[in-house]
Scaffold this motif. Structure first.
Motif, PDB file in Angstrom:
ATOM      1  N   VAL A 160      -6.991  29.253  40.866  1.00  0.00           N
ATOM      2  CA  VAL A 160      -6.519  28.725  39.589  1.00  0.00           C
ATOM      3  C   VAL A 160      -6.339  29.846  38.570  1.00  0.00           C
ATOM      4  O   VAL A 160      -5.316  29.922  37.865  1.00  0.00           O
ATOM      5  CB  VAL A 160      -7.499  27.660  39.047  1.00  0.00           C
ATOM      6  CG1 VAL A 160      -7.178  27.327  37.593  1.00  0.00           C
ATOM      7  CG2 VAL A 160      -7.440  26.398  39.892  1.00  0.00           C
ATOM      8  N   LEU A 161      -7.318  30.744  38.478  1.00  0.00           N
ATOM      9  CA  LEU A 161      -7.273  31.806  37.476  1.00  0.00           C
ATOM     10  C   LEU A 161      -6.145  32.799  37.739  1.00  0.00           C
ATOM     11  O   LEU A 161      -5.546  33.328  36.804  1.00  0.00           O
ATOM     12  CB  LEU A 161      -8.618  32.543  37.438  1.00  0.00           C
ATOM     13  CG  LEU A 161      -9.805  31.754  36.888  1.00  0.00           C
ATOM     14  CD1 LEU A 161     -11.083  32.580  36.990  1.00  0.00           C
ATOM     15  CD2 LEU A 161      -9.567  31.339  35.440  1.00  0.00           C
ATOM     16  N   GLU A 162      -5.858  33.047  39.015  1.00  0.00           N
ATOM     17  CA  GLU A 162      -4.802  33.998  39.342  1.00  0.00           C
ATOM     18  C   GLU A 162      -3.419  33.477  38.950  1.00  0.00           C
ATOM     19  O   GLU A 162      -2.485  34.257  38.803  1.00  0.00           O
ATOM     20  CB  GLU A 162      -4.859  34.341  40.830  1.00  0.00           C
ATOM     21  CG  GLU A 162      -6.017  35.279  41.162  1.00  0.00           C
ATOM     22  CD  GLU A 162      -6.246  35.444  42.651  1.00  0.00           C
ATOM     23  OE1 GLU A 162      -5.497  34.818  43.440  1.00  0.00           O
ATOM     24  OE2 GLU A 162      -7.172  36.186  43.017  1.00  0.00           O
ATOM     25  N   LYS A 163      -3.304  32.162  38.780  1.00  0.00           N
ATOM     26  CA  LYS A 163      -2.036  31.574  38.332  1.00  0.00           C
ATOM     27  C   LYS A 163      -1.941  31.539  36.814  1.00  0.00           C
ATOM     28  O   LYS A 163      -0.877  31.234  36.253  1.00  0.00           O
ATOM     29  CB  LYS A 163      -1.903  30.156  38.881  1.00  0.00           C
ATOM     30  CG  LYS A 163      -1.802  30.093  40.407  1.00  0.00           C
ATOM     31  CD  LYS A 163      -1.839  28.651  40.896  1.00  0.00           C
ATOM     32  CE  LYS A 163      -1.848  28.587  42.412  1.00  0.00           C
ATOM     33  NZ  LYS A 163      -1.981  27.188  42.909  1.00  0.00           N
ATOM     34  N   SER A 164      -3.047  31.826  36.148  1.00  0.00           N
ATOM     35  CA  SER A 164      -3.071  31.771  34.687  1.00  0.00           C
ATOM     36  C   SER A 164      -2.565  33.084  34.099  1.00  0.00           C
ATOM     37  O   SER A 164      -2.832  34.164  34.629  1.00  0.00           O
ATOM     38  CB  SER A 164      -4.501  31.491  34.201  1.00  0.00           C
ATOM     39  OG  SER A 164      -4.596  31.642  32.806  1.00  0.00           O
ATOM     40  N   THR A 165      -1.851  32.994  32.992  1.00  0.00           N
ATOM     41  CA  THR A 165      -1.375  34.197  32.294  1.00  0.00           C
ATOM     42  C   THR A 165      -2.353  34.637  31.208  1.00  0.00           C
ATOM     43  O   THR A 165      -2.166  35.690  30.600  1.00  0.00           O
ATOM     44  CB  THR A 165       0.000  33.928  31.660  1.00  0.00           C
ATOM     45  OG1 THR A 165      -0.107  32.810  30.751  1.00  0.00           O
ATOM     46  CG2 THR A 165       1.041  33.620  32.721  1.00  0.00           C
ATOM     47  N   GLU A 166      -3.403  33.843  30.993  1.00  0.00           N
ATOM     48  CA  GLU A 166      -4.355  34.153  29.919  1.00  0.00           C
ATOM     49  C   GLU A 166      -5.414  35.161  30.330  1.00  0.00           C
ATOM     50  O   GLU A 166      -5.976  35.866  29.488  1.00  0.00           O
ATOM     51  CB  GLU A 166      -5.056  32.874  29.450  1.00  0.00           C
ATOM     52  CG  GLU A 166      -4.167  31.873  28.750  1.00  0.00           C
ATOM     53  CD  GLU A 166      -4.970  30.701  28.213  1.00  0.00           C
ATOM     54  OE1 GLU A 166      -5.819  30.933  27.335  1.00  0.00           O
ATOM     55  OE2 GLU A 166      -4.775  29.572  28.706  1.00  0.00           O
ATOM     56  N   TYR A 167      -5.707  35.246  31.632  1.00  0.00           N
ATOM     57  CA  TYR A 167      -6.846  36.037  32.075  1.00  0.00           C
ATOM     58  C   TYR A 167      -6.456  37.020  33.171  1.00  0.00           C
ATOM     59  O   TYR A 167      -5.568  36.759  33.982  1.00  0.00           O
ATOM     60  CB  TYR A 167      -7.967  35.129  32.604  1.00  0.00           C
ATOM     61  CG  TYR A 167      -8.292  33.986  31.676  1.00  0.00           C
ATOM     62  CD1 TYR A 167      -8.994  34.200  30.489  1.00  0.00           C
ATOM     63  CD2 TYR A 167      -7.904  32.684  31.976  1.00  0.00           C
ATOM     64  CE1 TYR A 167      -9.288  33.156  29.627  1.00  0.00           C
ATOM     65  CE2 TYR A 167      -8.194  31.630  31.126  1.00  0.00           C
ATOM     66  CZ  TYR A 167      -8.882  31.874  29.954  1.00  0.00           C
ATOM     67  OH  TYR A 167      -9.170  30.832  29.106  1.00  0.00           O
ATOM     68  N   THR A 168      -7.136  38.151  33.174  1.00  0.00           N
ATOM     69  CA  THR A 168      -7.053  39.109  34.265  1.00  0.00           C
ATOM     70  C   THR A 168      -8.268  38.896  35.152  1.00  0.00           C
ATOM     71  O   THR A 168      -9.397  38.850  34.653  1.00  0.00           O
ATOM     72  CB  THR A 168      -7.047  40.557  33.740  1.00  0.00           C
ATOM     73  OG1 THR A 168      -5.923  40.733  32.876  1.00  0.00           O
ATOM     74  CG2 THR A 168      -6.973  41.550  34.887  1.00  0.00           C
ATOM     75  N   VAL A 169      -8.053  38.744  36.451  1.00  0.00           N
ATOM     76  CA  VAL A 169      -9.143  38.451  37.378  1.00  0.00           C
ATOM     77  C   VAL A 169      -9.403  39.668  38.250  1.00  0.00           C
ATOM     78  O   VAL A 169      -8.471  40.259  38.815  1.00  0.00           O
ATOM     79  CB  VAL A 169      -8.805  37.229  38.263  1.00  0.00           C
ATOM     80  CG1 VAL A 169      -9.958  36.924  39.212  1.00  0.00           C
ATOM     81  CG2 VAL A 169      -8.503  36.016  37.392  1.00  0.00           C
ATOM     82  N   GLU A 170     -10.668  40.043  38.351  1.00  0.00           N
ATOM     83  CA  GLU A 170     -11.059  41.184  39.174  1.00  0.00           C
ATOM     84  C   GLU A 170     -12.184  40.786  40.123  1.00  0.00           C
ATOM     85  O   GLU A 170     -13.127  40.098  39.717  1.00  0.00           O
ATOM     86  CB  GLU A 170     -11.543  42.351  38.304  1.00  0.00           C
ATOM     87  CG  GLU A 170     -10.475  42.961  37.402  1.00  0.00           C
ATOM     88  CD  GLU A 170     -11.031  44.124  36.590  1.00  0.00           C
ATOM     89  OE1 GLU A 170     -12.264  44.366  36.655  1.00  0.00           O
ATOM     90  OE2 GLU A 170     -10.239  44.774  35.883  1.00  0.00           O
ATOM     91  N   GLU A 171     -12.082  41.224  41.363  1.00  0.00           N
ATOM     92  CA  GLU A 171     -13.195  41.139  42.304  1.00  0.00           C
ATOM     93  C   GLU A 171     -13.717  42.554  42.470  1.00  0.00           C
ATOM     94  O   GLU A 171     -13.146  43.354  43.210  1.00  0.00           O
ATOM     95  CB  GLU A 171     -12.744  40.555  43.644  1.00  0.00           C
ATOM     96  CG  GLU A 171     -12.318  39.102  43.573  1.00  0.00           C
ATOM     97  CD  GLU A 171     -11.942  38.553  44.936  1.00  0.00           C
ATOM     98  OE1 GLU A 171     -12.833  38.469  45.808  1.00  0.00           O
ATOM     99  OE2 GLU A 171     -10.755  38.202  45.117  1.00  0.00           O
ATOM    100  N   SER A 172     -14.777  42.867  41.756  1.00  0.00           N
ATOM    101  CA  SER A 172     -15.325  44.224  41.791  1.00  0.00           C
ATOM    102  C   SER A 172     -16.825  44.195  41.580  1.00  0.00           C
ATOM    103  O   SER A 172     -17.378  43.225  41.033  1.00  0.00           O
ATOM    104  CB  SER A 172     -14.654  45.106  40.725  1.00  0.00           C
ATOM    105  OG  SER A 172     -14.856  44.561  39.425  1.00  0.00           O
ATOM    106  N   SER A 173     -17.491  45.254  41.997  1.00  0.00           N
ATOM    107  CA  SER A 173     -18.950  45.325  41.899  1.00  0.00           C
ATOM    108  C   SER A 173     -19.395  45.243  40.443  1.00  0.00           C
ATOM    109  O   SER A 173     -18.733  45.780  39.541  1.00  0.00           O
ATOM    110  CB  SER A 173     -19.457  46.614  42.529  1.00  0.00           C
ATOM    111  OG  SER A 173     -19.174  46.643  43.911  1.00  0.00           O
ATOM    112  N   ILE A 174     -20.516  44.568  40.240  1.00  0.00           N
ATOM    113  CA  ILE A 174     -21.050  44.330  38.904  1.00  0.00           C
ATOM    114  C   ILE A 174     -22.469  44.888  38.828  1.00  0.00           C
ATOM    115  O   ILE A 174     -23.318  44.558  39.669  1.00  0.00           O
ATOM    116  CB  ILE A 174     -21.073  42.827  38.580  1.00  0.00           C
ATOM    117  CG1 ILE A 174     -19.647  42.253  38.570  1.00  0.00           C
ATOM    118  CG2 ILE A 174     -21.761  42.556  37.243  1.00  0.00           C
ATOM    119  CD1 ILE A 174     -19.609  40.741  38.451  1.00  0.00           C
TER     120      ILE A 174
END
Length: 272
Positions: A211-225
């Motif tokens: 869902v988030l990847e289709k949104s233009t409002e947010y940048t989504v990252e899968e990275s170490s935290i």
């Protein structure tokens, strides 16, 4: 009543005893599934994750284990009980003799159902659990019965009047909560740990990322935290298939807002 290999039996049925590999060695997998309006939520996602996990653990997948079979066995168990249960646990264990090395790879399955209260809390306090770590490998992404770290973290949370704990991996990076995946929001960037860090390949995690990847409002990252990144975040939330999205209100001395988290809850409300 439970479903044991397709037969509805009493929970006290002696066919299921200590002499199975799920109990002895944790040689088992499970799916926690939500039922809503008499439908299996995310049925395909749960089924394909279970099949992939069984293949990874070299379990024999019976020919009848189709998507339709999986769904019908769940609904059959629901109907055999009160009919209003909303939480299902579908467990598959290797049903064979042997010690660490099994004599065969055939499986049995058990379907359990419960009625649980589904509540998103306004106050939700968390902290790190540092006594034991998760290994950052592919096996940690699978929902096996080897969840002793989660159990101990749950005990720690209760003893310290917390709602949940954040688990770390052996690299001291954030992995997940005891019962769900973790997302951090900073600015308009939403970050969640990658599967390579050892987090469970959550069904709700997958759908939220979609869902988030289709949104233009947010940048989504899968990275170490890092643990320090939690304190710097604007908002933090937990995801699992039962609750959906749970905002985190407090981490140690940090208090979080939930404005964006609530918007994301709205985006995924129809999913679960």
């Amino acid at each position: 009543m439970i479903n044991y290999n397709g037969q509805i039996v009493s929970e006290n049925n002696n066919q299921i005893n200590y002499n199975n590999r799920g109990f002895k060695y944790g040689d088992a997998l499970f799916e926690t599934i939500k039922i809503k309006d008499e439908a299996v939520v995310f049925c395909e996602d749960h089924y394909f994750r279970l099949m992939a996990s069984m293949r990874m653990l070299r379990m024999e997948i019976p020919m009848e284990f189709t998507l339709e079979f999986f769904e019908s066995e769940i609904l059959k168990t629901i109907n055999a009980n009160n009919g209003d249960e909303n939480r299902v646990k579908f467990t598959v264990f290797r049903d064979a003799e042997g010690l660490y090395a099994p004599e065969s790879h055939k499986v049995s399955y058990v379907v359990e159902v419960k009625k649980v209260a589904i509540e998103v809390k306004s106050s939700y306090k968390v902290d790190l659990y540092k006594d034991f770590m998760i290994n950052p490998n592919l096996l940690s992404t699978v929902k096996t019965n080897n969840k002793i770290t989660n159990v101990l973290a749950g005990i720690y949370a209760k003893e310290n009047e917390l709602d949940n704990c954040v688990l770390l991996n052996s690299n001291k990076n954030v992995v997940e909560f005891t019962n769900g995946n973790i997302f951090l929001l900073k600015g308009n960037t939403i970050t969640t740990p990658p599967l390579s860090d050892g987090c469970v390949k959550g069904v709700m995690r997958k759908n939220i990322l979609d869902v988030l990847e289709k949104s233009t409002e947010y940048t989504v990252e899968e990275s170490s935290i890092s643990p320090f990144a939690i304190q710097k975040a604007d908002e933090v939330f937990l995801t699992n298939v039962i609750v959906g999205v749970q905002p985190i209100s407090n981490y140690r001395k940090k208090t979080f807002g939930s404005e964006i988290t609530n918007k994301i809850k709205g985006l995924v409300a129809n999913l679960s």
